[in-house]
Design a protein around this motif. Structure first.
Motif, PDB file in Angstrom:
ATOM      1  N   TYR A  10       0.900  -1.171  -0.068  1.00 31.25           N
ATOM      2  CA  TYR A  10       0.073  -0.176   0.072  1.00 31.25           C
ATOM      3  C   TYR A  10       0.900   1.119   0.042  1.00 31.25           C
ATOM      4  CZ  TYR A  10      -3.523  -3.596   1.143  1.00 31.25           C
ATOM      5  OH  TYR A  10      -4.112  -4.935   1.189  1.00 31.25           O
ATOM      6  N   GLY A  11       2.158   1.114  -0.197  1.00 32.80           N
ATOM      7  CA  GLY A  11       3.161   2.412  -0.384  1.00 32.80           C
ATOM      8  C   GLY A  11       4.471   1.834  -0.036  1.00 32.80           C
ATOM      9  N   ALA A  12       5.432   2.657  -0.215  1.00 35.35           N
ATOM     10  CA  ALA A  12       6.623   2.246  -0.021  1.00 35.35           C
ATOM     11  C   ALA A  12       7.118   2.704   1.408  1.00 35.35           C
ATOM     12  CB  ALA A  12       7.811   2.940  -0.997  1.00 35.35           C
ATOM     13  N   THR A  13       6.397   3.758   1.785  1.00 31.26           N
ATOM     14  CA  THR A  13       6.779   4.228   3.032  1.00 31.26           C
ATOM     15  C   THR A  13       5.620   4.499   3.802  1.00 31.26           C
ATOM     16  OG1 THR A  13       6.558   6.632   2.608  1.00 31.26           O
ATOM     17  CG2 THR A  13       8.887   5.681   1.993  1.00 31.26           C
ATOM     18  N   THR A  14       5.825   4.558   5.203  1.00 35.82           N
ATOM     19  CA  THR A  14       4.721   4.495   6.268  1.00 35.82           C
ATOM     20  C   THR A  14       3.917   5.866   5.821  1.00 35.82           C
ATOM     21  OG1 THR A  14       5.818   3.386   8.060  1.00 35.82           O
ATOM     22  CG2 THR A  14       3.990   4.666   8.609  1.00 35.82           C
ATOM     23  N   GLU A  15       4.627   6.800   5.331  1.00 31.54           N
ATOM     24  CA  GLU A  15       3.882   8.110   4.969  1.00 31.54           C
ATOM     25  C   GLU A  15       2.990   8.013   3.708  1.00 31.54           C
ATOM     26  OE1 GLU A  15       6.006  11.890   3.181  1.00 31.54           O
ATOM     27  OE2 GLU A  15       5.825  12.313   5.245  1.00 31.54           O
ATOM     28  N   ASP A  16       3.574   7.281   2.809  1.00 29.76           N
ATOM     29  CA  ASP A  16       2.858   6.988   1.691  1.00 29.76           C
ATOM     30  C   ASP A  16       1.460   6.163   2.108  1.00 29.76           C
ATOM     31  OD1 ASP A  16       4.579   8.170   0.179  1.00 29.76           O
ATOM     32  OD2 ASP A  16       5.708   6.250  -0.452  1.00 29.76           O
ATOM     33  N   ARG A  17       1.727   5.352   2.906  1.00 32.41           N
ATOM     34  CA  ARG A  17       0.444   4.515   3.354  1.00 32.41           C
ATOM     35  C   ARG A  17      -0.514   5.107   4.122  1.00 32.41           C
ATOM     36  NH1 ARG A  17       5.147   0.792   3.652  1.00 32.41           N
ATOM     37  NH2 ARG A  17       5.265   0.862   5.917  1.00 32.41           N
ATOM     38  N   GLN A  18       0.009   6.048   4.788  1.00 35.00           N
ATOM     39  CA  GLN A  18      -1.062   6.802   5.710  1.00 35.00           C
ATOM     40  C   GLN A  18      -1.803   7.890   4.682  1.00 35.00           C
ATOM     41  OE1 GLN A  18       1.608   8.853   8.272  1.00 35.00           O
ATOM     42  NE2 GLN A  18       1.086   7.431  10.022  1.00 35.00           N
ATOM     43  N   LYS A  19      -1.001   8.353   3.748  1.00 35.14           N
ATOM     44  CA  LYS A  19      -1.753   9.144   2.770  1.00 35.14           C
ATOM     45  C   LYS A  19      -2.918   8.509   2.032  1.00 35.14           C
ATOM     46  CE  LYS A  19      -0.571  11.964  -1.262  1.00 35.14           C
ATOM     47  NZ  LYS A  19       0.578  12.782  -1.780  1.00 35.14           N
ATOM     48  N   LEU A  20      -2.379   7.344   1.770  1.00 32.98           N
ATOM     49  CA  LEU A  20      -3.425   6.416   0.757  1.00 32.98           C
ATOM     50  C   LEU A  20      -4.669   5.801   1.705  1.00 32.98           C
ATOM     51  CD1 LEU A  20      -4.259   4.676  -1.653  1.00 32.98           C
ATOM     52  CD2 LEU A  20      -2.952   2.760  -0.643  1.00 32.98           C
ATOM     53  N   LEU A  21      -4.452   5.561   3.123  1.00 34.58           N
ATOM     54  CA  LEU A  21      -5.426   5.132   3.896  1.00 34.58           C
ATOM     55  C   LEU A  21      -6.275   6.306   4.341  1.00 34.58           C
ATOM     56  CD1 LEU A  21      -6.517   2.765   5.793  1.00 34.58           C
ATOM     57  CD2 LEU A  21      -4.970   3.524   7.471  1.00 34.58           C
ATOM     58  N   TYR A  22      -5.991   7.515   4.636  1.00 32.03           N
ATOM     59  CA  TYR A  22      -6.780   8.580   4.885  1.00 32.03           C
ATOM     60  C   TYR A  22      -7.226   9.420   3.879  1.00 32.03           C
ATOM     61  CZ  TYR A  22      -5.555   7.123   9.711  1.00 32.03           C
ATOM     62  OH  TYR A  22      -5.217   6.493  11.007  1.00 32.03           O
ATOM     63  N   ARG A  23      -6.531   9.468   2.662  1.00 33.85           N
ATOM     64  CA  ARG A  23      -6.925  10.316   1.487  1.00 33.85           C
ATOM     65  C   ARG A  23      -7.190   9.538   0.240  1.00 33.85           C
ATOM     66  NH1 ARG A  23      -5.437  15.465   2.403  1.00 33.85           N
ATOM     67  NH2 ARG A  23      -5.248  15.974   0.109  1.00 33.85           N
ATOM     68  N   GLY A  24      -7.037   8.221   0.152  1.00 34.54           N
ATOM     69  CA  GLY A  24      -7.229   7.560  -1.152  1.00 34.54           C
ATOM     70  C   GLY A  24      -8.666   6.748  -1.263  1.00 34.54           C
ATOM     71  N   GLY A  25      -9.461   7.087  -0.368  1.00 35.48           N
ATOM     72  CA  GLY A  25     -11.010   6.671  -0.613  1.00 35.48           C
ATOM     73  C   GLY A  25     -10.990   5.316  -0.978  1.00 35.48           C
ATOM     74  N   LEU A  26     -10.200   4.495   0.038  1.00 35.67           N
ATOM     75  CA  LEU A  26     -10.061   2.928  -0.438  1.00 35.67           C
ATOM     76  C   LEU A  26     -11.426   2.460   0.246  1.00 35.67           C
ATOM     77  CD1 LEU A  26      -6.653   2.207   1.535  1.00 35.67           C
ATOM     78  CD2 LEU A  26      -7.215   2.516  -0.791  1.00 35.67           C
ATOM     79  N   SER A  27     -11.682   1.351  -0.351  1.00 33.82           N
ATOM     80  CA  SER A  27     -12.986   0.460   0.016  1.00 33.82           C
ATOM     81  C   SER A  27     -12.407  -0.868   0.518  1.00 33.82           C
ATOM     82  CB  SER A  27     -14.077   0.219  -0.996  1.00 33.82           C
ATOM     83  OG  SER A  27     -14.692   1.419  -1.289  1.00 33.82           O
ATOM     84  N   ILE A  28     -12.570  -0.964   2.013  1.00 30.92           N
ATOM     85  CA  ILE A  28     -11.518  -2.013   2.627  1.00 30.92           C
ATOM     86  C   ILE A  28     -12.816  -3.174   2.952  1.00 30.92           C
ATOM     87  CG2 ILE A  28      -9.981  -2.787   4.152  1.00 30.92           C
ATOM     88  CD1 ILE A  28      -9.007   0.352   4.310  1.00 30.92           C
ATOM     89  N   ASN A  29     -12.748  -4.452   2.186  1.00 27.45           N
ATOM     90  CA  ASN A  29     -13.729  -5.406   2.666  1.00 27.45           C
ATOM     91  C   ASN A  29     -13.022  -6.276   3.492  1.00 27.45           C
ATOM     92  OD1 ASN A  29     -16.004  -4.217   1.068  1.00 27.45           O
ATOM     93  ND2 ASN A  29     -14.675  -4.589  -0.651  1.00 27.45           N
ATOM     94  N   THR A  30     -13.720  -6.602   4.620  1.00 30.84           N
ATOM     95  CA  THR A  30     -13.013  -7.485   5.739  1.00 30.84           C
ATOM     96  C   THR A  30     -13.818  -8.821   5.779  1.00 30.84           C
ATOM     97  OG1 THR A  30     -14.144  -6.530   7.708  1.00 30.84           O
ATOM     98  CG2 THR A  30     -12.278  -5.285   6.676  1.00 30.84           C
ATOM     99  N   THR A  31     -13.461  -9.627   6.845  1.00 33.53           N
ATOM    100  CA  THR A  31     -14.015 -10.895   7.052  1.00 33.53           C
ATOM    101  C   THR A  31     -14.965 -10.753   8.408  1.00 33.53           C
ATOM    102  OG1 THR A  31     -12.071 -11.310   8.662  1.00 33.53           O
ATOM    103  CG2 THR A  31     -11.885 -12.121   6.352  1.00 33.53           C
ATOM    104  N   LEU A  32     -15.008  -9.617   8.948  1.00 32.60           N
ATOM    105  CA  LEU A  32     -15.717  -9.586  10.099  1.00 32.60           C
ATOM    106  C   LEU A  32     -17.340  -9.784   9.891  1.00 32.60           C
ATOM    107  CD1 LEU A  32     -15.412  -8.281  13.220  1.00 32.60           C
ATOM    108  CD2 LEU A  32     -17.114  -6.417  12.206  1.00 32.60           C
TER     109      LEU A  32
END
Length: 748
Positions: free
Chosen positions: A315-337
């Motif tokens: 989800y990104g090369a760095t933690t900063e990249d991944r944070q940006k994607l998670l909080y700004r990328g409009g992800l739809s995260i489907n889970t097992t819950l």
């Protein structure tokens, strides 16, 4: 945000006004020349210095993707949580109410569809007015405001300097104007207006007209009426100054100014104007809860999922990249819950150890898994997910490890586990069966003291032995039941001395290896990889370290799946707003234990429910389980499982894990328990949970183990045959000597 003010252009001074006058003249000349540059160049007209300056300004707007909230969903599509830095819900222009468009154009840029990005008439009028009257009238078109918003958004994303409108100099304004002209050549008017409606801030973290409509009125932007549209159009000019929640009186005044502008520009009638200004603000504040603190359900599972994304380089090369994607990328995260299982678990926990009626150091959690897939079905605990200080508040997840795969660079936000107590004993039984021994083998469970210097086989340790420096006497719970019995009965009744009798015939490292291969490890591992629990005799019935509930559930799921160990899974799919799909960890299952060994353990753990400490926890379905309590009564467990679901129910002192943390005398759900062990609180809480969802999990009969695993039940000693008359005579003649021998034989 940097504040910049040029004293040269401070129009509050006479000198400033004189300089500004010439500055206005120059600006107008530059602007006019800039607008005519293409025609002048084509005609071969000589370029002035001002035109050259205008030409040197950037002419391409570098726009990053707009921030959109990410959403985490359960397996039925229901929302778990929304994660965002900016709450924005992008829409198309045709999804915006025409009334909203009229309101915005009337107050911000009535000639929007007529100018080429810069309204020269408006600029000259505003500058002249500001110089002569000392006002601060603006002249930015909607295109310029769009450009400005894009620049601010891009700079924020790239952590660059941000200059607010009130602090811009003429160079900043010229740059903004030229970019606006360029944008008008790249996009249609409707495209610019659509982009504008989606990017502008309305309040705090609320961006874009759709999010603002839902926040202030709980309606879609397509349904906005005149007073609602006017209020939002007015807020744009100063989201904090005209905040309807912070400054309702100013907001109302500003709204009515917008309504008047709509009338003056012919966009509404006098009747519509009068009706609109007569209304109240009519707010229906409907915030979108942010991040896991605002989770609709399962906040600790939300936290676990969030950490999985932030730890994964997919989800990104760095933690900063991944944070940006998670909080700004409009992800739809489907889970097992599974929401029904989650709700049942949370309800059972609340009824057992509600934080309002439980001493704050007492934690209670449950996590459930599907054995043959590793899917995490629920993850609940008895604390409120909030960083605020207070009894019963915690963002620490009791269910999971401290670090992912023991890597300190990949935190999971977990507590790191607790002593498993007797829930570890089934792995000693597994090692016993794996060595070719049987469940019905009879062992001597007498109480005995192992002298100083005594040692056991331990092939994984230096020298291949484990020795004790001092005498040691293992005891059973309550210091009773020191009897000779079978291995299966020893596990059903959780007899420590029978477990010791098993390891006296085993290699100590074998039960540790069985547990580790099944998924049980040190939950506080920080060496870069998961580490097994300790190797020593007491660990055979106490665990020898701290294991998280999720790891314990994984280990017992290996039994339920007949030796098939599946790594825990929380993610089903992840897609971004721009259509990108991200790879998620695949289902990873490995046969780590012989089927017949796991079947044998299941036979023994079923007897825990029918003959042992789980007797009162049966629910009429095929179920197996194991209770666990550590020596200090600070940690208690119940591991309950069927063929389709495994649940780790833990209740303990999460502040102190040793003798100082005994739960004796503590308030737990408003009561003090006279006796603390896994069958008294953690077990009944599990039964409360399982009884709520009888049709939500598979509970088929367990496959019985083969006879070679069960072994032969030792026959009781045969009674001596009744003596014949001749024998009686002989015995009498021998003075009863044979009777004495027969009695001795019988005792043996």
């Amino acid at each position: 945000m940097a504040a910049r003010k040029s004293p040269l252009f401070d129009t509050a001074t006479t000198l400033g006004q004189i300089v500004a006058f010439f500055g206005v003249s120059a600006l107008c000349g530059v602007l006019a020349a800039g607008l005519l540059v293409p025609a002048a160049a084509a005609a071969g007209t000589a370029a002035s210095g001002s035109i050259q300056f205008f030409d040197d300004l950037p002419s391409e707007l570098q726009a990053g993707a707009l921030a959109e909230p990410s959403k985490i969903y359960a397996n039925d599509g229901s929302l778990i949580a929304t994660l965002y830095e900016e709450n924005r819900q992008p829409i198309k222009l045709d999804q915006v109410s025409p009334t909203m468009i009229d309101a915005m154009l009337a107050i911000e840029d009535d000639r929007f569809y007529e100018h080429g990005g810069v309204d020269v008439q408006g600029v000259i009028g505003a500058l002249a007015s500001n110089l002569t009257s000392g006002t601060n009238r603006g002249a930015s078109t909607i295109t310029q405001q769009y450009v400005n918003s894009v620049i601010i958004d891009t700079n924020l994303q790239n952590k660059q300097e941000v200059v607010l409108s009130g602090n811009k100099d003429y160079g900043d304004k010229l740059r903004e104007m030229k970019l606006a002209i360029a944008v008008e050549k790249q996009l249609s008017k409707d495209e610019i207006l659509e982009g504008y409606f989606n990017i502008v801030p309305f309040s705090g973290t609320t961006f874009g007209v759709q999010a603002a409509s839902k926040f202030f009125f709980n309606v879609d932007a397509s349904q906005l009426n005149i007073p609602q549209a006017a209020l939002l159009a007015g807020v744009v000019n100063g989201p904090s100054v005209y905040s309807p929640t912070g400054n309702p009186e100013l907001a109302l005044q500003r709204r009515n100014i917008v309504i008047r502008a709509m009338l003056d520009k012919g966009r509404i009638t006098q009747e519509e104007h009068d009706a609109a200004v007569a209304t109240e603000l009519g707010l229906n504040i409907t915030p979108v809860p942010s991040n896991c603190t605002g989770a609709v359900q399962a906040p600790y599972f939300c936290d676990y999922v969030m950490h999985l994304i932030l730890n994964d380089e997919r989800y990104g090369a760095t933690t900063e990249d991944r944070q940006k994607l998670l909080y700004r990328g409009g992800l739809s995260i489907n889970t097992t819950l599974d929401p029904e299982i989650q709700n049942a678990a949370q309800t059972a926990i609340n009824e057992t150890a509600n934080p309002d009626t439980t001493d704050p150091e007492i934690g209670h959690s449950m996590v459930s898994m599907e054995p043959r897939s590793g899917k995490i079905l629920s993850m609940a605990q008895n604390t409120r997910y909030t960083p605020e200080e207070g009894a019963g508040n915690s963002v620490i997840n009791f269910n999971v490890d401290l670090n992912q795969d023991g890597d300190p660079n990949k935190p999971l936000g977990g507590m790191g586990g607790f002593q498993p107590g007797s829930t570890y004993k089934p792995f000693t039984v597994a090692a016993w069966l794996d060595a070719g021994k049987t469940l019905n083998t009879t062992l001597n469970g007498s109480k005995r003291t192992y002298p100083a210097g005594h040692s056991w086989n331990a092939s994984c340790l230096p020298g291949g032995r484990y020795g004790i420096p001092e005498p040691w006497t293992p005891i059973n719970y309550g210091d009773t039941n020191y009897k000779t019995t079978t291995v299966i009965d020893g596990l059903a009744n959780s007899l420590n001395t029978i477990t010791m009798a098993e390891i006296n015939q085993l290699d100590l490292c074998k039960f540790q290896e069985m547990a580790f291969a099944s998924g049980i490890h040190n939950g506080k591992s920080a060496s870069g990889e998961n580490e097994p629990l300790e190797v020593n005799p007491p660990s055979s019935f106490g665990g020898g370290g701290d294991a998280s509930p999720l790891a314990m559930a994984t280990g017992f799921a290996t039994f339920a799946a007949e030796g098939l160990k599946c790594e825990p899974r929380a993610l089903e799919s992840v897609t971004a707003a721009d259509g990108r799909s991200f790879e998620v960890p695949a289902q990873e299952c490995t046969q780590v234990m012989k089927k017949e060994v796991a079947q044998g353990v299941n036979a023994a753990t079923q007897q825990v429910m029918t003959k042992g400490s789980g007797y009162y926890l049966q629910n009429g379905r095929p179920v197996a389980g194991k209770t666990g309590t550590n020596d200090f009564r600070s940690q208690t467990w119940f591991m309950g499982y069927t063929t389709g679901m495994v649940t780790a129910s833990w209740l303990g002192n999460h502040v102190w894990g040793n003798e100082r943390g005994s739960m004796e005398g503590k308030q737990i759900g408003g009561q003090v328990y006279p006796e603390i062990d896994g069958s008294k609180i953690a077990g009944p809480s599990w039964k409360n949970f399982i009884d709520r969802i009888p049709d939500q999990y598979q509970a088929n009969p367990f496959t019985p183990p083969p006879a070679s695993v069960m072994g032969t039940v030792a026959a009781p000693p045969r009674p001596a045959p009744a003596p014949s008359n001749d024998q009686n005579k002989n015995n009498n003649n021998n003075g009863g000597g044979n009777q004495g021998e027969n009695k001795n034989d019988g005792d043996d």
